[in-house]
Enzyme design. Structure first.
Site, PDB file in Angstrom:
ATOM      1  N   TYR A   1      -4.504   5.020   7.594  1.00 53.68           N
ATOM      2  CA  TYR A   1      -4.797   6.108   8.529  1.00 53.68           C
ATOM      3  C   TYR A   1      -6.029   5.763   9.368  1.00 53.68           C
ATOM      4  O   TYR A   1      -7.061   6.437   9.287  1.00 53.68           O
ATOM      5  CB  TYR A   1      -5.053   7.423   7.787  1.00 53.68           C
ATOM      6  CG  TYR A   1      -3.966   7.898   6.873  1.00 53.68           C
ATOM      7  CD1 TYR A   1      -2.632   7.561   7.068  1.00 53.68           C
ATOM      8  CD2 TYR A   1      -4.286   8.724   5.794  1.00 53.68           C
ATOM      9  CE1 TYR A   1      -1.645   8.016   6.210  1.00 53.68           C
ATOM     10  CE2 TYR A   1      -3.297   9.182   4.938  1.00 53.68           C
ATOM     11  CZ  TYR A   1      -1.985   8.826   5.145  1.00 53.68           C
ATOM     12  OH  TYR A   1      -1.013   9.274   4.278  1.00 53.68           O
TER      13      TYR A   1
ATOM     14  N   HIS B   1       0.871   2.727  -1.512  1.00 54.31           N
ATOM     15  CA  HIS B   1       1.311   3.516  -0.369  1.00 54.31           C
ATOM     16  C   HIS B   1       2.730   3.141   0.064  1.00 54.31           C
ATOM     17  O   HIS B   1       3.002   1.993   0.398  1.00 54.31           O
ATOM     18  CB  HIS B   1       0.339   3.288   0.788  1.00 54.31           C
ATOM     19  CG  HIS B   1       0.400   4.323   1.860  1.00 54.31           C
ATOM     20  ND1 HIS B   1      -0.495   4.376   2.896  1.00 54.31           N
ATOM     21  CD2 HIS B   1       1.242   5.355   2.063  1.00 54.31           C
ATOM     22  CE1 HIS B   1      -0.213   5.388   3.687  1.00 54.31           C
ATOM     23  NE2 HIS B   1       0.853   6.000   3.202  1.00 54.31           N
TER      24      HIS B   1
END
Length: 366
Positions: free
Chosen positions: A59, A127
Site C-alpha cells: 500500500y 499477502h
C-alpha cells in the site's frame, strides 16, 4: 517437524473489534496520500479510541506515512508503542509482482520495521496467497516464524480473497509447523453483498486453531456507498463488473431517498455479523475499515458506535445494540433484494490466466 517457542497470549484477547485500514493512505484508493492527511486521521482516530492499524508494504506509501506520524513526539509521547497494534503484510510487491522467498520475507519485515519506526510488528500477514503456490506460502510462514523467535514479529497470518485457499493453508501450517496460524484476513465476504466468509469459512478456521479472523473491506472495496467506487492515482482497480456496480448504485439511491447512508448500513451489518461470530473469548472476528479522511473517520465511527457498545476494546462480551439491529434489518433486506442475482457474487482471484507457478499472466492457449 519444526517447533517454535511459546507464543504470546491469544490474539483474540488483544485485537479490538474495529481496526483502522491503512490502504486509505495508498495510491490505490487515494489520489494524493500525504503526511498531513495521515497525521490528522491518525490523531483523531486515536482520540476516539482506535488502537489497531492494518497496512501493507504494497500500500505505497502507507507504511512510510504511518511511521512518520506515529514517531512524531507529539503523538508518541501520548500514545507509546505498547499501547497500539501494528499489522502489516509481506509477499505482494506490485499488482503483478510477488516474492514469497524467505530472503524477501526477511528483507520486507526489516524494511517495514524501519518504515514504521518500531522494533517489532504485532502481526505480519502473507499477502494475497492465491497468487503463489501453497509451498511458497508455507516457506514464507516458516521465515516469519524465524522472526517470531527473533522477537521482531509477535503473530503470523495470511490474507486472501480465496476462503478455500486460506483454509487449506491453515491446515498445512498446522501439519508442518505443529502450530496454527494466529490470524487470517479475508476481504469483501462478510458484507451486505457477500456473506461467504460467514457461511464457508469461520467454522473451519476455528476448528484449525485460528483465533482471529479479520474481515476487511466491509463496503466491498467501497462499492457499497454512494458516489461509486474509490479511484486513486493508479486508476479504477475495482473488480466489480458493470452489472454489480449498477445494482449497488440503485441500492445507494434507494437508501438515500430513505434518508440513510448505504456506507453506514453496510458497515453496521458487517460489524453485527462479526459480533455474532465472536461468541466466545477464544475466537474473534474483527472488522478492518479503510479510512482516507477525517470525514470518513467520523462517519464510520458514528456507524460503529450506533451498533456496538464497546467497539474499540478487545472482546469482552459487550452486547450489540439490538434496537439498532431491528431498525436496520428491513433496510438490509431491501438492499439485498435490490442486489438480486448479484448477492453472493464472488470475484475471480487470481485473475484468469494467472499462473501461480510462474507468478505471472500467461497467454491462453488457442
Amino acid at each position: 517437524m519444526m517447533k517454535v517457542l511459546d507464543k504470546p497470549a491469544s490474539l483474540a484477547n488483544i485485537l479490538p473489534p474495529v481496526i483502522l485500514g491503512g490502504a486509505g493512505f495508498s495510491y490505490q484508493v487515494y489520489p494524493d496520500p500525504n503526511i498531513s492527511q495521515v497525521r490528522q486521521v491518525l490523531q483523531h482516530a486515536f482520540d476516539l479510541g482506535m488502537r489497531a492499524i492494518d497496512t501493507s508494504s504494497y500500500y505505497e506509501p502507507s507504511e512510510q506515512l504511518l511511521g512518520q506520524a506515529l514517531s512524531e513526539s507529539v503523538f508518541s509521547k501520548r500514545y507509546p508503542r505498547d499501547k497500539y497494534i501494528l499489522m502489516t503484510k509481506v509477499g505482494r510487491i506490485a499488482p503483478d509482482r510477488f516474492d514469497y522467498s524467505p530472503s524477501w520475507v526477511q528483507f520486507s519485515v526489516n524494511r517495514s520495521l524501519e518504515r514504521l519506526h518500531t522494533s517489532y510488528l504485532d502481526v505480519v500477514f502473507c499477502h494475497d496467497i492465491e497468487y503463489v503456490t501453497e509451498e511458497a506460502a508455507l516457506e514464507a510462514i516458516g521465515a516469519l516464524l524465524e522472526m517470531v523467535r527473533e522477537g521482531k514479529v509477535r503473530y503470523i497470518g495470511a490474507s486472501s480473497y480465496r476462503i478455500d485457499l486460506l483454509l487449506r493453508l491453515a491446515r498445512s501450517v498446522l501439519e508442518r509447523y505443529d502450530r496454527p496460524l494466529d490470524v487470517v484476513q479475508n476481504w469483501a465476504q462478510m458484507t451486505l453483498q457477500n456473506n461467504r466468509l460467514e457461511t464457508d469459512g469461520l467454522a473451519g478456521f476455528r476448528d484449525l486453531g485460528v483465533s482471529c479472523v479479520c474481515n476487511a473491506s466491509p463496503l466491498t472495496l467501497g462499492l457499497l456507498r454512494s458516489g461509486g467506487v474509490p479511484v486513486g492515482s493508479l486508476g479504477d482497480f475495482h473488480p466489480a463488473p458493470a452489472g454489480l456496480r449498477a445494482a449497488a448504485h440503485r441500492a445507494a439511491e434507494y437508501v438515500t431517498i430513505q434518508g440513510k447512508s448505504l456506507a453506514a448500513l453496510a458497515l453496521r451489518y458487517a460489524i453485527w455479523r462479526a459480533h455474532v461470530a465472536s461468541s466466545t473469548s477464544d475466537f474473534q472476528v474483527s472488522t478492518i475499515t479503510g479510512i482516507s479522511s477525517i470525514n470518513e473517520l467520523v462517519e464510520n465511527m458514528s456507524a460503529v458506535n450506533q451498533i456496538l457498545q464497546s467497539p474499540l476494546r478487545c472482546y469482552d462480551g459487550s452486547p450489540i445494540n439490538l434496537d439498532q439491529v431491528e431498525r436496520d434489518i428491513p433496510l438490509w433486506n431491501k438492499i439485498q433484494d435490490i442486489l438480486g442475482t448479484w448477492l453472493n457474487f464472488s470475484f475471480t482471484s487470481p485473475e484468469e490466466n494467472w499462473d501461480v507457478e510462474q507468478q505471472r499472466m500467461i497467454k491462453p492457449k488457442l
